[in-house]
Design an enzyme around this catalytic site. Structure first.
Site, PDB file in Angstrom:
ATOM      1  N   ASP A 228      22.531  13.799  45.735  1.00 37.64           N
ATOM      2  CA  ASP A 228      23.591  14.648  45.183  1.00 37.64           C
ATOM      3  C   ASP A 228      24.873  13.873  44.901  1.00 37.64           C
ATOM      4  O   ASP A 228      25.972  14.446  44.936  1.00 37.64           O
ATOM      5  CB  ASP A 228      23.895  15.825  46.124  1.00 37.64           C
ATOM      6  CG  ASP A 228      22.729  16.795  46.228  1.00 37.64           C
ATOM      7  OD1 ASP A 228      22.016  16.966  45.229  1.00 37.64           O
ATOM      8  OD2 ASP A 228      22.537  17.378  47.307  1.00 37.64           O
ATOM      9  N   ALA A 229      24.756  12.585  44.611  1.00 34.69           N
ATOM     10  CA  ALA A 229      25.951  11.761  44.384  1.00 34.69           C
ATOM     11  C   ALA A 229      25.889  11.018  43.055  1.00 34.69           C
ATOM     12  O   ALA A 229      26.640  10.076  42.841  1.00 34.69           O
ATOM     13  CB  ALA A 229      26.128  10.776  45.532  1.00 34.69           C
TER      14      ALA A 229
END
Length: 285
Positions: A228-229
């Site tokens: 999620d980055a």
């Protein structure tokens, strides 16, 4: 919009780039429908996206690539040109939640998304009837907890056999292994709620309701090995009130997730997203 070419450029910033591209198009009578430029002053990097009327040019897209190559070399460009009539192939992945998947299928079915959806891969059977109503192939590939690698290898084969250009995780609740993140770099799009890194784990909207948050949102991004980055494509928020229950927040959260994912996918399909490092330049409408 009628048939057009999309020329997308990223390169070190220097004087003369716009002039050189403009001269190239002028010499070939190319009519520019849309032009977008941006310079990152900190990284000294230049970004460009031009939409060109294909009928105004007297050369094919293959000839365009060949003739533009010397300019690209001169300015050390990372670049490509796409023909709008060549629709990208998209593979959708889902688990059990249907809101994002159904929204994308509907937008594709009605012509809002210019692509070919070549299939849906899911690790459960629940969504099969909905997907097959759209006459889209449904591939159920279970992912056992003890050994997930054979399942991901089957997913990889399914994606490759379909020649998919883009993979969308439409609330697919399995973590892509690092080798697939690298193989499909900047081709896998994901959506998640924007509470992260707060409210990690199950029922994030319920956690947020307990904390009395006033804004909820969603983030659409490219998938990388860092969970999620990855580079962010699109985000949005919606305001909530003290009177909203946790169930209200889940409903509103689903609405914003659908909207942000569809926008992000459309920007990607229309070559509006340029990635530099872990940052994006998005030439949105």
């Amino acid at each position: 919009m009628k048939k057009h070419y999309r020329l997308v450029i990223s390169c070190p910033d220097r004087v003369g780039i716009v002039a050189a591209v403009s001269q190239f198009l002028n010499e070939r009578q190319g009519s520019i429908i849309e032009a977008s430029h941006h310079t990152d002053p900190e990284q000294k990097w230049f970004f460009m996206r031009h939409v060109i009327d294909a009928e105004s040019l007297k050369i094919s897209v293959e000839e365009f690539r060949e003739q533009f190559a010397p300019i690209a070399e001169q300015f050390d460009m990372s670049w490509y040109v796409n023909d709008s009539s060549d629709k990208p192939k998209v593979m959708l992945l889902a688990t059990k939640e249907s809101h994002c998947l159904n929204d994308l299928l509907h937008r594709w079915h009605t012509g809002e998304l210019s692509c070919d959806i070549v299939g849906v891969i899911a690790n459960h059977e629940e969504l099969r009837s909905m997907v097959e109503w759209y006459k889209v192939p449904y591939h159920c590939i279970p992912v056992p907890k003890d050994d997930k690698m054979p399942a991901f290898q089957a997913i990889e084969k399914c994606i490759d056999d379909s020649n998919a250009d883009t993979i969308v995780l439409a609330r697919y609740m399995q973590i892509f292994p690092e080798y697939l993140c690298e193989k499909y770099r900047h081709r896998v799009i994901n959506i998640h709620h924007s509470f992260l890194p707060s409210f990690i784990g199950a029922k994030p909207y319920h956690q947020a309701a307990v904390r009395g948050v006033k804004l909820i949102g969603a983030t659409c991004h490219y998938v990388t090995a860092d969970l999620d980055a990855g580079p962010i494509i699109e985000q949005d928020v919606i305001r909530v009130r003290h009177s909203h229950t946790a169930e209200d927040m889940v409903r509103l959260g689903k609405d914003i997730e659908k909207l942000v994912l569809s926008r992000g996918l459309r920007y990607h399909l229309e070559d509006r997203v340029l990635v530099h490092g872990n940052k994006t330049v998005v030439f949105s409408e």
